[in-house]
Design a protein around this motif. Structure first.
Motif: not given
Length: 152
Positions: A20-23, A126-132, A134-138, A144-150
């Motif tokens: 999502e961040g890339h998008k 773009v933040l994941a559910e945990d407020g951090n 979204i990154s490819s590394t994570r 997380i998944n590509k939409i930031g779900k933990i």
């Protein structure tokens, strides 16, 4: 919101685990650019980040995402600057908060070469559910998944 429109916009990244961040980053580039140059880190340069998908696969993901557009060109990047330090036709660059310093370096190089500096458009994370962010590394770590779900 009335955004300025630019003739030629640069945007670059590794674009591994397309998320999502890339998008958001790329969508912003298309919203403001008549022509968009997307730089994708080469296997050698991008591989410095670890185990990533091939450059060919990452480029294919981008072409697929923008299959409805024709005003872009995708090129491999062997360094952090790409064609922005050689091509005077660029007038803006779209970056994340993380890569803003590279855009400043690009402008410094352009100025020393007698070129106009680029307008720097910064796109927030773009933040994941945990407020951090979204990154490819994570995503690679399985956090997380590509939409930031933990995931764990």
């Amino acid at each position: 919101m009335n955004k300025k429109v630019y003739r030629k916009v640069a945007v670059g990244g590794t674009f591994d685990k397309f998320h999502e961040g890339h998008k958001k980053l790329l969508t912003t580039a298309f919203e403001i650019g008549i022509e968009v140059e997307i730089g994708v880190t080469s296997n050698a340069f991008g591989g410095l980040k670890g185990d990533i998908d091939s450059c060919k696969e990452r480029m294919a993901n981008l072409r697929s995402f923008f299959s409805d557009k024709s005003n872009f060109h995708i090129t491999a990047l062997d360094d952090a600057y790409g064609p922005t330090i050689f091509d005077p036709e660029f007038d803006a660059i779209v970056v994340s908060e993380e890569t803003e310093p590279t855009a400043v370096e690009i402008n410094d190089i352009r100025i020393t070469k007698g070129m106009q500096p680029l307008d720097i458009i910064i796109v927030s994370f773009v933040l994941a559910e945990d407020g951090n962010p979204i990154s490819s590394t994570r995503i690679r770590r399985g956090e997380i998944n590509k939409i930031g779900k933990i995931l764990k």
